[in-house]
Structure formats: C-alpha cells, structure tokens
Scaffold this motif. Structure first.
Motif, PDB file in Angstrom:
ATOM      1  N   MET A   1       0.884  -1.237  -0.063  1.00  0.00           N
ATOM      2  CA  MET A   1       0.000   0.015  -0.070  1.00  0.00           C
ATOM      3  C   MET A   1       0.805   1.081   0.059  1.00  0.00           C
ATOM      4  O   MET A   1       1.616   1.532   0.702  1.00  0.00           O
ATOM      5  N   LEU A   2       0.444   2.012  -0.891  1.00  0.00           N
ATOM      6  CA  LEU A   2       1.250   3.409  -0.747  1.00  0.00           C
ATOM      7  C   LEU A   2       0.953   4.312   0.356  1.00  0.00           C
ATOM      8  O   LEU A   2       0.019   4.544   0.567  1.00  0.00           O
ATOM      9  N   LYS A   3       2.089   4.517   1.088  1.00  0.00           N
ATOM     10  CA  LYS A   3       1.880   5.335   2.380  1.00  0.00           C
ATOM     11  C   LYS A   3       2.702   6.420   2.140  1.00  0.00           C
ATOM     12  O   LYS A   3       3.762   6.546   2.798  1.00  0.00           O
ATOM     13  N   ASN A   4       2.213   7.496   1.587  1.00  0.00           N
ATOM     14  CA  ASN A   4       2.816   8.692   1.257  1.00  0.00           C
ATOM     15  C   ASN A   4       1.865  10.107   1.448  1.00  0.00           C
ATOM     16  O   ASN A   4       1.084  10.146   1.042  1.00  0.00           O
ATOM     17  N   GLU A   5       2.518  10.712   2.720  1.00  0.00           N
ATOM     18  CA  GLU A   5       1.485  11.697   3.239  1.00  0.00           C
ATOM     19  C   GLU A   5       1.378  12.840   2.159  1.00  0.00           C
ATOM     20  O   GLU A   5       0.469  13.491   1.951  1.00  0.00           O
ATOM     21  N   TYR A   6       2.401  12.846   1.138  1.00  0.00           N
ATOM     22  CA  TYR A   6       2.424  14.235   0.276  1.00  0.00           C
ATOM     23  C   TYR A   6       1.296  13.583  -0.752  1.00  0.00           C
ATOM     24  O   TYR A   6       0.426  14.420  -1.327  1.00  0.00           O
ATOM     25  N   ILE A   7       0.946  12.406  -0.962  1.00  0.00           N
ATOM     26  CA  ILE A   7       0.062  11.846  -2.095  1.00  0.00           C
ATOM     27  C   ILE A   7      -1.581  12.232  -1.422  1.00  0.00           C
ATOM     28  O   ILE A   7      -2.443  12.603  -2.336  1.00  0.00           O
ATOM     29  N   TYR A   8      -1.430  11.869  -0.219  1.00  0.00           N
ATOM     30  CA  TYR A   8      -2.792  12.112   0.450  1.00  0.00           C
ATOM     31  C   TYR A   8      -3.195  13.618   0.320  1.00  0.00           C
ATOM     32  O   TYR A   8      -4.444  13.903   0.192  1.00  0.00           O
ATOM     33  N   GLN A   9      -2.367  14.398   0.635  1.00  0.00           N
ATOM     34  CA  GLN A   9      -2.555  15.866   0.712  1.00  0.00           C
ATOM     35  C   GLN A   9      -2.987  16.399  -0.695  1.00  0.00           C
ATOM     36  O   GLN A   9      -3.492  17.042  -0.836  1.00  0.00           O
ATOM     37  N   GLU A  10      -2.039  15.973  -1.799  1.00  0.00           N
ATOM     38  CA  GLU A  10      -2.553  16.001  -3.248  1.00  0.00           C
ATOM     39  C   GLU A  10      -3.880  15.711  -3.403  1.00  0.00           C
ATOM     40  O   GLU A  10      -4.581  16.283  -4.415  1.00  0.00           O
ATOM     41  N   SER A  11      -4.355  14.473  -2.889  1.00  0.00           N
ATOM     42  CA  SER A  11      -5.519  14.042  -3.269  1.00  0.00           C
ATOM     43  C   SER A  11      -6.539  14.971  -2.720  1.00  0.00           C
ATOM     44  O   SER A  11      -7.596  15.043  -3.391  1.00  0.00           O
ATOM     45  N   LYS A  12      -6.309  15.645  -1.672  1.00  0.00           N
ATOM     46  CA  LYS A  12      -7.202  16.538  -0.921  1.00  0.00           C
ATOM     47  C   LYS A  12      -7.483  17.558  -1.735  1.00  0.00           C
ATOM     48  O   LYS A  12      -8.524  18.391  -1.774  1.00  0.00           O
ATOM     49  N   ASN A  13      -6.151  18.136  -2.411  1.00  0.00           N
ATOM     50  CA  ASN A  13      -6.397  19.166  -3.438  1.00  0.00           C
ATOM     51  C   ASN A  13      -6.995  18.755  -4.904  1.00  0.00           C
ATOM     52  O   ASN A  13      -6.608  19.598  -5.834  1.00  0.00           O
ATOM     53  N   ASN A  14      -7.422  17.497  -4.863  1.00  0.00           N
ATOM     54  CA  ASN A  14      -7.840  17.117  -6.172  1.00  0.00           C
ATOM     55  C   ASN A  14      -6.626  16.996  -7.466  1.00  0.00           C
ATOM     56  O   ASN A  14      -6.833  17.233  -8.600  1.00  0.00           O
ATOM     57  N   PHE A  15      -5.516  16.820  -6.939  1.00  0.00           N
ATOM     58  CA  PHE A  15      -4.277  16.886  -7.772  1.00  0.00           C
ATOM     59  C   PHE A  15      -3.964  18.060  -8.594  1.00  0.00           C
ATOM     60  O   PHE A  15      -3.911  17.953  -9.898  1.00  0.00           O
ATOM     61  N   LYS A  16      -4.217  19.221  -8.250  1.00  0.00           N
ATOM     62  CA  LYS A  16      -4.103  20.310  -8.789  1.00  0.00           C
ATOM     63  C   LYS A  16      -3.069  20.362  -9.597  1.00  0.00           C
ATOM     64  O   LYS A  16      -1.817  20.479  -8.818  1.00  0.00           O
ATOM     65  N   GLY A  17      -2.785  20.895 -10.886  1.00  0.00           N
ATOM     66  CA  GLY A  17      -1.759  20.897 -11.333  1.00  0.00           C
ATOM     67  C   GLY A  17      -0.711  19.946 -11.970  1.00  0.00           C
ATOM     68  O   GLY A  17       0.186  19.592 -12.567  1.00  0.00           O
ATOM     69  N   TRP A  18      -1.590  18.597 -11.725  1.00  0.00           N
ATOM     70  CA  TRP A  18      -0.938  17.147 -12.142  1.00  0.00           C
ATOM     71  C   TRP A  18      -1.015  16.845 -13.615  1.00  0.00           C
ATOM     72  O   TRP A  18      -2.443  17.255 -13.983  1.00  0.00           O
ATOM     73  N   THR A  19      -0.307  16.171 -14.206  1.00  0.00           N
ATOM     74  CA  THR A  19      -0.625  15.986 -15.790  1.00  0.00           C
ATOM     75  C   THR A  19      -1.226  14.684 -15.910  1.00  0.00           C
ATOM     76  O   THR A  19      -1.213  13.878 -14.841  1.00  0.00           O
ATOM     77  N   LYS A  20      -1.769  14.371 -17.172  1.00  0.00           N
ATOM     78  CA  LYS A  20      -2.505  12.915 -17.127  1.00  0.00           C
ATOM     79  C   LYS A  20      -1.379  11.876 -17.022  1.00  0.00           C
ATOM     80  O   LYS A  20      -1.748  10.754 -16.384  1.00  0.00           O
ATOM     81  N   GLU A  21      -0.070  11.930 -17.483  1.00  0.00           N
ATOM     82  CA  GLU A  21       0.865  11.082 -17.486  1.00  0.00           C
ATOM     83  C   GLU A  21       1.458  10.552 -15.932  1.00  0.00           C
ATOM     84  O   GLU A  21       1.346   9.554 -15.530  1.00  0.00           O
TER      85      GLU A  21
END
Length: 53
Positions: A1-21
């Motif tokens: 399981m991916l345990k990365n607090e940064y990823i969970y924080q990004e998910s709360k921000n709806n991955f704003k600025g992330w690319t499709k890739e």
C-alpha cells in the motif's frame, strides 16, 4: 500500500496541476487504497474530458 502523506495531501487538493501522465503513473502504483484510486480516476477522467474540448 502506498503510504505517502504527500500523495494524500495532493488528493485532498484534487491533484491540482498534475498531468495526465503523472496521474496514470500514480494510479499504477496504488493498488490497495480504493479511495485514493477513485480520486485519481476521477481526476484523470476530468483531464481527458477537458483535453477533448
């Protein structure tokens, strides 16, 4: 399981600025966290829809 607090924080921000890739790569890494996979898939769908306009 991916345990990365940064990823969970990004998910709360709806991955704003992330690319499709980037989201596709992240989706390939998250296999067990169903909520996180759902959020990533929703954002990918939005990016794909927006790119077709």
């Amino acid at each position: 399981m991916l345990k990365n607090e940064y990823i969970y924080q990004e998910s709360k921000n709806n991955f704003k600025g992330w690319t499709k890739e980037g989201l596709e790569f992240l989706l390939s890494l998250t296999s067990k966290d169903k909520r996180l996979r759902y959020k990533i898939k929703k954002q990918l769908e939005k990016l794909r829809r927006d790119s077709k306009l």
